[in-house]
Design a protein around this motif. Sequence first.
Motif, PDB file in Angstrom:
ATOM      1  N   PRO A  42       0.833  -1.208   0.000  1.00  0.00           N
ATOM      2  CA  PRO A  42       0.000   0.000   0.000  1.00  0.00           C
ATOM      3  C   PRO A  42       0.859   1.246   0.000  1.00  0.00           C
ATOM      4  N   GLY A  43       0.357   2.288  -0.649  1.00  0.00           N
ATOM      5  CA  GLY A  43       1.129   3.501  -0.827  1.00  0.00           C
ATOM      6  C   GLY A  43       1.335   4.286   0.450  1.00  0.00           C
ATOM      7  N   THR A  44       2.216   5.282   0.356  1.00  0.00           N
ATOM      8  CA  THR A  44       2.468   6.208   1.451  1.00  0.00           C
ATOM      9  C   THR A  44       2.236   7.628   0.932  1.00  0.00           C
ATOM     10  N   PRO A  45       1.218   8.325   1.429  1.00  0.00           N
ATOM     11  CA  PRO A  45       0.286   7.866   2.464  1.00  0.00           C
ATOM     12  C   PRO A  45      -0.689   6.826   1.924  1.00  0.00           C
ATOM     13  N   ASN A  46      -1.219   6.028   2.823  1.00  0.00           N
ATOM     14  CA  ASN A  46      -2.178   4.993   2.457  1.00  0.00           C
ATOM     15  C   ASN A  46      -3.583   5.597   2.531  1.00  0.00           C
ATOM     16  N   LEU A  47      -4.026   6.174   1.421  1.00  0.00           N
ATOM     17  CA  LEU A  47      -5.310   6.884   1.428  1.00  0.00           C
ATOM     18  C   LEU A  47      -6.496   5.973   1.717  1.00  0.00           C
ATOM     19  N   PRO A  48      -6.579   4.743   1.126  1.00  0.00           N
ATOM     20  CA  PRO A  48      -7.688   3.861   1.494  1.00  0.00           C
ATOM     21  C   PRO A  48      -7.688   3.518   2.985  1.00  0.00           C
ATOM     22  N   GLY A  49      -6.499   3.353   3.550  1.00  0.00           N
ATOM     23  CA  GLY A  49      -6.426   3.083   4.981  1.00  0.00           C
ATOM     24  C   GLY A  49      -6.882   4.267   5.805  1.00  0.00           C
ATOM     25  N   GLN A  50      -6.510   5.477   5.374  1.00  0.00           N
ATOM     26  CA  GLN A  50      -6.929   6.671   6.088  1.00  0.00           C
ATOM     27  C   GLN A  50      -8.446   6.836   6.059  1.00  0.00           C
ATOM     28  N   ALA A 183     -28.792  -8.596   5.131  1.00  0.00           N
ATOM     29  CA  ALA A 183     -29.590  -7.372   5.081  1.00  0.00           C
ATOM     30  C   ALA A 183     -28.748  -6.332   4.360  1.00  0.00           C
ATOM     31  N   GLY A 184     -29.398  -5.302   3.819  1.00  0.00           N
ATOM     32  CA  GLY A 184     -28.629  -4.322   3.069  1.00  0.00           C
ATOM     33  C   GLY A 184     -29.256  -2.945   3.070  1.00  0.00           C
ATOM     34  N   TYR A 185     -28.409  -1.929   3.225  1.00  0.00           N
ATOM     35  CA  TYR A 185     -28.836  -0.537   3.132  1.00  0.00           C
ATOM     36  C   TYR A 185     -28.380   0.056   1.810  1.00  0.00           C
ATOM     37  N   LEU A 186     -29.246   0.824   1.173  1.00  0.00           N
ATOM     38  CA  LEU A 186     -28.889   1.640   0.017  1.00  0.00           C
ATOM     39  C   LEU A 186     -28.778   3.078   0.519  1.00  0.00           C
ATOM     40  N   VAL A 187     -27.573   3.642   0.401  1.00  0.00           N
ATOM     41  CA  VAL A 187     -27.302   4.970   0.951  1.00  0.00           C
ATOM     42  C   VAL A 187     -27.543   6.004  -0.143  1.00  0.00           C
ATOM     43  N   ALA A 188     -28.625   6.726  -0.040  1.00  0.00           N
ATOM     44  CA  ALA A 188     -29.018   7.673  -1.083  1.00  0.00           C
ATOM     45  C   ALA A 188     -28.049   8.840  -1.154  1.00  0.00           C
ATOM     46  N   GLY A 189     -27.648   9.187  -2.388  1.00  0.00           N
ATOM     47  CA  GLY A 189     -26.825  10.365  -2.617  1.00  0.00           C
ATOM     48  C   GLY A 189     -25.355  10.187  -2.334  1.00  0.00           C
ATOM     49  N   SER A 190     -24.891   8.946  -2.140  1.00  0.00           N
ATOM     50  CA  SER A 190     -23.498   8.726  -1.767  1.00  0.00           C
ATOM     51  C   SER A 190     -22.793   7.865  -2.796  1.00  0.00           C
ATOM     52  N   GLY A 191     -21.487   8.132  -2.972  1.00  0.00           N
ATOM     53  CA  GLY A 191     -20.687   7.379  -3.924  1.00  0.00           C
ATOM     54  C   GLY A 191     -19.734   6.422  -3.249  1.00  0.00           C
ATOM     55  N   HIS A 192     -18.751   5.967  -4.018  1.00  0.00           N
ATOM     56  CA  HIS A 192     -17.890   4.899  -3.546  1.00  0.00           C
ATOM     57  C   HIS A 192     -17.009   5.306  -2.366  1.00  0.00           C
ATOM     58  N   ALA A 193     -16.551   6.536  -2.336  1.00  0.00           N
ATOM     59  CA  ALA A 193     -15.655   6.979  -1.270  1.00  0.00           C
ATOM     60  C   ALA A 193     -16.372   7.231   0.048  1.00  0.00           C
ATOM     61  N   MET A 194     -17.702   7.208   0.041  1.00  0.00           N
ATOM     62  CA  MET A 194     -18.523   7.358   1.253  1.00  0.00           C
ATOM     63  C   MET A 194     -18.299   8.720   1.910  1.00  0.00           C
ATOM     64  N   LEU A 195     -17.977   9.740   1.106  1.00  0.00           N
ATOM     65  CA  LEU A 195     -17.721  11.066   1.645  1.00  0.00           C
ATOM     66  C   LEU A 195     -19.005  11.866   1.815  1.00  0.00           C
ATOM     67  N   ARG A 196     -19.921  11.713   0.887  1.00  0.00           N
ATOM     68  CA  ARG A 196     -21.235  12.317   1.079  1.00  0.00           C
ATOM     69  C   ARG A 196     -22.010  11.469   2.072  1.00  0.00           C
ATOM     70  N   ARG A 197     -22.615  12.135   3.046  1.00  0.00           N
ATOM     71  CA  ARG A 197     -23.306  11.472   4.147  1.00  0.00           C
ATOM     72  C   ARG A 197     -22.331  10.620   4.963  1.00  0.00           C
TER      73      ARG A 197
END
Length: 240
Positions: A42-50, A183-197
């Motif tokens: 993993p890279g430095t910095p490790n953004l997915p880890g952060q 079970a599963g939740y659909l998070v409205a208005g959010s993308g892959h990075a999970m930054l919105r909401r």
Amino acid sequence: MEAQAVLRPAGHRALVWRERPATAGAAVLVLHGGQENGLRGPGTPNLPGQRMRPFARAVERVTAGREVAVGVVRYRCRGWNGDRADAARDAAAALQELAEELGPVPTVLVGHSMGGRAALAAGGHPCVAGVVALAPWCPAGEPYAHLGGRRVVVLHGDRDRVTAPDDTVRFAALARSAGARTAGYLVAGSGHAMLRRATAWHRATAALTAGLLGLRGLPEDVSAALALDGPGPEGLRLPL
């Protein structure tokens, strides 16, 4: 992937603790994302880890004082790398290390993207009480029978353009057909990075993790979905 089948490269420790009570009766492992291919570390910095640090902190807050160990899985490679399934092997190695250190304590795996795929792949380990998969990478043909008897909750943003929400629902339905409780939740208005909401993602993940460990009740809609039998999509598109 059974614990006894894991081969651990010399010098690599897959499990890194964030919180380690003296007498832990349960555990949570957090697995960050990665990429399809990549043999470098993993890279430095490790953004997915952060990105997963707020999730780990949210879990630590909700489990504080409850003798729950919280750790992260350290990958050897930044990629999944086809049949090598490196992230899944590292997840299995971390579970083996956890069991050797703590004993067979109930453990919840929390994984995002490639880490969600790794968590689902390692979910058949005897210690695993449940999986919380966040925007998981669930390609066609992914094994699911090993999740029979496990509780699996998936969360996916409806604007995700990296991993497909429909693939997650399909995988969860197949896992249910094999005896998993899903079970599963659909998070409205959010993308892959999970930054919105983001706050909703963090709070929901922490609450679900605590619920799967039996530290608090699960939301009623999740409990109802987990009780369903059969391969259908019911309870896999709950609104968050």
